[in-house]
Design a protein around this motif. Sequence first.
Motif, PDB file in Angstrom:
ATOM      1  N   GLY A   8     114.994 -36.135 -44.972  1.00 20.89           N
ATOM      2  CA  GLY A   8     114.848 -37.076 -43.874  1.00 20.89           C
ATOM      3  C   GLY A   8     113.996 -38.281 -44.219  1.00 20.89           C
ATOM      4  O   GLY A   8     113.207 -38.728 -43.396  1.00 20.89           O
ATOM      5  N   ASN A   9     114.149 -38.812 -45.409  1.00 22.17           N
ATOM      6  CA  ASN A   9     113.378 -39.986 -45.813  1.00 22.17           C
ATOM      7  C   ASN A   9     114.220 -41.240 -45.586  1.00 22.17           C
ATOM      8  O   ASN A   9     115.380 -41.274 -45.995  1.00 22.17           O
ATOM      9  CB  ASN A   9     112.988 -39.885 -47.294  1.00 22.17           C
ATOM     10  N   VAL A  38     119.825 -37.809 -45.417  1.00 23.73           N
ATOM     11  CA  VAL A  38     120.205 -38.185 -44.057  1.00 23.73           C
ATOM     12  C   VAL A  38     120.398 -39.691 -43.895  1.00 23.73           C
ATOM     13  O   VAL A  38     121.275 -40.127 -43.142  1.00 23.73           O
ATOM     14  CB  VAL A  38     119.175 -37.634 -43.034  1.00 23.73           C
ATOM     15  N   ILE A  39     119.659 -40.486 -44.635  1.00 22.82           N
ATOM     16  CA  ILE A  39     119.806 -41.938 -44.532  1.00 22.82           C
ATOM     17  C   ILE A  39     121.235 -42.378 -44.860  1.00 22.82           C
ATOM     18  O   ILE A  39     121.733 -43.370 -44.319  1.00 22.82           O
ATOM     19  CB  ILE A  39     118.768 -42.678 -45.417  1.00 22.82           C
ATOM     20  N   THR A  78     109.880 -37.426 -39.977  1.00 23.42           N
ATOM     21  CA  THR A  78     110.450 -38.723 -39.602  1.00 23.42           C
ATOM     22  C   THR A  78     111.390 -38.648 -38.401  1.00 23.42           C
ATOM     23  O   THR A  78     112.029 -37.621 -38.140  1.00 23.42           O
ATOM     24  CB  THR A  78     111.253 -39.328 -40.771  1.00 23.42           C
ATOM     25  N   GLY A  79     111.508 -39.771 -37.728  1.00 23.08           N
ATOM     26  CA  GLY A  79     112.481 -39.894 -36.647  1.00 23.08           C
ATOM     27  C   GLY A  79     113.899 -39.762 -37.165  1.00 23.08           C
ATOM     28  O   GLY A  79     114.792 -39.283 -36.458  1.00 23.08           O
ATOM     29  N   LEU A  80     114.117 -40.169 -38.396  1.00 20.65           N
ATOM     30  CA  LEU A  80     115.430 -40.030 -39.014  1.00 20.65           C
ATOM     31  C   LEU A  80     115.846 -38.553 -39.079  1.00 20.65           C
ATOM     32  O   LEU A  80     116.975 -38.198 -38.724  1.00 20.65           O
ATOM     33  CB  LEU A  80     115.418 -40.641 -40.415  1.00 20.65           C
ATOM     34  N   LEU A  85     118.563 -33.589 -36.624  1.00 19.53           N
ATOM     35  CA  LEU A  85     118.383 -32.285 -35.983  1.00 19.53           C
ATOM     36  C   LEU A  85     118.903 -32.289 -34.545  1.00 19.53           C
ATOM     37  O   LEU A  85     119.365 -31.259 -34.050  1.00 19.53           O
ATOM     38  CB  LEU A  85     116.915 -31.860 -36.034  1.00 19.53           C
ATOM     39  N   ASP A  86     118.860 -33.425 -33.884  1.00 21.02           N
ATOM     40  CA  ASP A  86     119.399 -33.537 -32.525  1.00 21.02           C
ATOM     41  C   ASP A  86     120.911 -33.334 -32.477  1.00 21.02           C
ATOM     42  O   ASP A  86     121.467 -33.080 -31.406  1.00 21.02           O
ATOM     43  CB  ASP A  86     119.058 -34.897 -31.913  1.00 21.02           C
TER      44      ASP A  86
END
Length: 166
Positions: A8-9, A38-39, A78-80, A85-86
């Motif tokens: 998640g960076n 994830v980016i 991170t929010g990312l 995860l959402d």
Amino acid sequence: MITTVVVGNPKPASRTRSASVLLAEQLTGVAPDHVIDVIDLGPGLLGWGDAKVAAAVETVRSSSLVVFGSPTFKATYTGLLKLFLDQFPGATGLAGVVAVPFMLGGAAQHALAPDLTLKPVLAELGATCALPGLYLIDAGYADDPALSAYAERWRPVVDALVPADE
């Protein structure tokens, strides 16, 4: 055993990615089957129904062991990573997955962040969170003896929870 690393960076091909892959390798003895940076999923994370995001979610859900790696931002993950995860459904989104919360940071005062911030979300999604989180200082993670000590201590637990033939 199917092993996946989720990173998640916000920076692609980051130290977080390298460290997370290294942790997965040391916990299992082999390279992970999948690495999801994830980016790379792009703006599809901001809504629902994106095919690329859905495929990444399915990859994680079908894994036996997942290392969730994040840098420490504002004393948490991170929010990312949260956006990713959402995308998982309710309390069963990670059912059957052994999850390892892992974070890199710049200072020791955030050492509890993987257990206090990331692990509860993974547990809420139904993951088996039997291993404690791991936090390493980002500047020296590759040479930090804590990484190999963690892997040596917890590899038998991974082996017990996820048989090699699974």
